[in-house]
Write a protein that holds these residues in place. Structure first.
Motif, PDB file in Angstrom:
ATOM      1  N   GLN A 221      41.505  39.936  -8.863  1.00 22.88           N
ATOM      2  CA  GLN A 221      40.297  39.662  -8.084  1.00 22.88           C
ATOM      3  C   GLN A 221      39.765  40.926  -7.410  1.00 22.88           C
ATOM      4  OE1 GLN A 221      41.905  36.603  -5.553  1.00 22.88           O
ATOM      5  NE2 GLN A 221      41.053  34.943  -6.803  1.00 22.88           N
TER       6      GLN A 221
ATOM      7  N   ARG B  19      34.585  36.077 -15.735  1.00 22.54           N
ATOM      8  CA  ARG B  19      33.493  36.481 -14.839  1.00 22.54           C
ATOM      9  C   ARG B  19      32.369  37.228 -15.549  1.00 22.54           C
ATOM     10  NH1 ARG B  19      37.387  34.304 -12.667  1.00 22.54           N
ATOM     11  NH2 ARG B  19      37.507  33.849 -10.435  1.00 22.54           N
TER      12      ARG B  19
ATOM     13  N   TRP C  53      40.611  37.243 -16.009  1.00 22.80           N
ATOM     14  CA  TRP C  53      39.634  37.238 -14.911  1.00 22.80           C
ATOM     15  C   TRP C  53      38.339  37.901 -15.357  1.00 22.80           C
ATOM     16  CZ3 TRP C  53      36.372  39.830 -11.819  1.00 22.80           C
ATOM     17  CH2 TRP C  53      36.048  39.286 -10.580  1.00 22.80           C
TER      18      TRP C  53
END
Length: 282
Positions: free
Chosen positions: A48, A83, A79
């Motif tokens: 993140q 995204r 991730w």
């Protein structure tokens, strides 16, 4: 002994623009330095934090990471895919100690292992193949290597590394002998006929015309400036903005004449190093 390469293979997606390439390098200081915010961060927090910053101003096509942890590579890949809507391929090589054992990242805050401290190269969209090439390194400290990703669809070869430091327990010797040999070998590894070479990472030397750092270190990096254009080079002066504690240690080199813009993200406080971004015309 060379540590294993962790290759997380993604599928194929065309890059948004085949005429331009965006590359970022960042020493994220996640492995063993307790003074850094990402020290002992778990895999999801690393993904993140690193991924969130990387895509903040538009995701790059290639990411070089240093002081990353091999155990977080899969999480970061997933991730980024979720995204950005692009497929990603990540290669990660874990440093090894002098006896050949993994140079481990310290456990996360819950005591879980995070793999070895590593260098990584992440490639968006096009399929990439990865190679690890060992570098000369002091026999009394950790081994070093270059990790190269070749992207045939774009005729790009992207090589990331983290060279020995000038600390007393690493390459703190008259003449910076190991960093000099490492850069010489890096030049040999990165060049490949028919490919556009982009190389960089934390080189642990000051630019030739900077006026700081050791004279030997400044001489060691000069051959890279002769062969390539450095992202943040200031005209004819071989220098650039600082990336760690007032000194430039982090570099991105590309074919001469291809650099369109360069940015050093001074506002980032997640690491003791600042990320460097370059946009290239292919």
């Amino acid at each position: 002994m060379v540590g294993p390469v962790l290759l997380l293979v993604a599928g194929l997606l065309a890059a948004p623009s085949q005429a331009e390439l965006s590359v970022m390098t960042w020493n994220v200081c996640a492995g063993t330095n307790s003074a850094c915010p990402l020290y002992r961060a778990g895999a999801l927090e690393l993904a993140q934090s690193i991924g969130g910053y990387a895509i903040k101003n538009g995701p790059p096509d290639v990411i070089f990471l240093q002081e990353f942890c091999t155990g977080a590579a899969g999480t970061l890949e997933l991730w980024l895919e979720q995204r950005t809507g692009r497929n990603w391929t990540i290669g990660s090589w874990g440093l090894t100690s002098r006896d050949g054992t993994p140079y481990a990242c310290h456990p996360d805050r819950l005591g879980r292992p995070r793999g070895a401290q590593s260098i990584a190269v992440a490639v968006a969209g096009d399929a990439a193949t990865f190679e690890v090439h060992p570098l000369p390194a002091p026999p009394w400290y950790v081994k070093r290597a270059v990790l190269c990703a070749t992207v045939p669809a774009r005729k790009v070869r992207a090589c990331g590394t983290h060279l020995s430091s000038g600390r007393a327990d690493d390459d703190h010797r008259p003449g910076a002998p190991y960093r000099t040999r490492q850069i010489r070998r890096l030049l040999e590894i990165a060049a490949e006929p028919g490919q556009r070479t982009i190389l960089g990472g934390d080189l642990n030397v000051a630019p030739p015309d900077s006026g700081y750092g050791s004279a030997a270190g400044r001489r060691a990096v000069a051959p890279l400036y002769r062969a390539y254009q450095e992202c943040d080079q200031r005209g004819a002066r071989r220098t650039g903005r600082w990336t760690r504690e007032g000194k430039k240690l982090d570099y991105l080199f590309a074919p001469k004449g291809t650099v369109r813009s360069c940015r050093v993200a001074r506002d980032v406080t997640l690491s003791d190093h600042k990320p460097v971004h370059v946009k290239l015309a292919l």
